[in-house]
Design an enzyme around this catalytic site. Structure first.
Site, PDB file in Angstrom:
ATOM      1  N   CYS A   1       6.418 -43.411  -0.215  1.00 27.25           N
ATOM      2  CA  CYS A   1       7.145 -42.434  -1.019  1.00 27.25           C
ATOM      3  C   CYS A   1       6.807 -41.009  -0.599  1.00 27.25           C
ATOM      4  CB  CYS A   1       6.802 -42.604  -2.496  1.00 27.25           C
ATOM      5  SG  CYS A   1       7.379 -44.147  -3.195  1.00 27.25           S
TER       6      CYS A   1
ATOM      7  N   ASP B   1      -6.432 -48.005 -10.771  1.00 23.91           N
ATOM      8  CA  ASP B   1      -5.967 -47.061  -9.745  1.00 23.91           C
ATOM      9  C   ASP B   1      -7.076 -46.047  -9.489  1.00 23.91           C
ATOM     10  OD1 ASP B   1      -4.486 -45.034  -8.215  1.00 23.91           O
ATOM     11  OD2 ASP B   1      -2.686 -46.021  -8.961  1.00 23.91           O
TER      12      ASP B   1
END
Ligand code: ZN
Length: 254
Positions: free
Chosen positions: A186, A60
């Site tokens: 989100c 990530d």
């Protein structure tokens, strides 16, 4: 061979008839790549590390933000402003020192994405954007690497598993579009924390089941979870003959 300490540690798991010592050895010898260290990746990685997967690679490029802590449960307040993959790897090492954990503190793409996927036995897609999902799917299809894909938004979760060593539809057959509609992330649509935990746990469960050679009848299906009503639905997926990845009529999309 498992050591005495490993026998003790994984006793509750390897005492299951369908797991046994051979299943635990399969886990110990397996290599799982988790792309995306957010809410899905948090839950999945914790359970995979705890279960004794021998090699975990987590990737990530983002840093931990205070707004992540509501659902990305692998992180602690002290991890804010640290890279997510690096912070996750530290937590996983503390959870289980038997597991080899490698962090890739960047957004995986291109040749590096393909190389990392080719090294893995199973890939978990825990990302939150469709472009990366398509790139992961294409690389998994080309390298015949099983893909366990999860997603969550609001009160809804989705799970789909693809075994590219078998004749199967692919992720692009399911979602042929290139861009997500506005309001489907989100950050702008909201997310109930336990929903990502549930889907991430299902991803870990499916990975463990795949590695230990359990029933694979759930592969090639889409599972939809509605958290408001605690309702699961499943749909059989079918191959899109015009799919640019698996349809066979087009150049394979990179
Ligand atoms: Zn396809």
């Amino acid at each position: 061979m498992l050591t005495d300490r490993e026998f003790m540690r994984y006793n509750r798991q390897l005492s299951l008839d369908d797991i046994g010592e051979s299943g635990q050895l399969n886990l110990k010898q397996s290599h799982v790549l988790i792309v995306g260290c957010g809410g899905l990746g948090s839950s999945a990685a914790l359970f995979l590390a705890a279960s004794g997967v021998g090699r975990l690679v987590v990737a990530d490029g983002d840093d931990v933000d205070s707004s992540n802590l509501q659902r990305q449960i692998v992180f602690r307040e002290v991890d804010q402003d640290s890279n997510k993959a690096t912070a996750m790897a530290e937590q996983l090492k503390q959870l289980n020192s038997h597991v080899s954990v490698r962090a890739i503190p960047k957004h995986l793409d291109g040749m590096q994405l393909q190389m990392e996927i080719s090294l893995a036995d199973v890939v978990l897609d825990c990302t939150d954007n469709i472009e990366t999902r398509h790139a992961i799917n294409g690389a998994c299809f080309r390298t015949k690497t099983p893909l366990i894909s999860g997603s969550a938004i609001g009160w809804q979760g989705q799970l789909a598993c693809f075994d590219y060593q078998q004749d199967t539809p692919c992720y692009r057959c399911l979602y042929a579009f290139e861009h997500m509609a506005p309001g489907t992330k989100c950050s702008d649509a909201g997310i109930m924390g336990p929903v990502v935990g549930i889907i991430g746990n299902y991803q870990a469960l499916q990975a463990i089941k795949f590695i230990t050679k359990q029933d694979r009848s759930q592969f090639g299906k889409l599972f939809l979870f509605d958290a408001q009503y605690l309702d699961w639905r499943s749909l059989n997926l079918s191959r899109d003959p015009s799919c640019t990845v698996c349809g066979g009529e087009h150049e394979i999309a990179l």
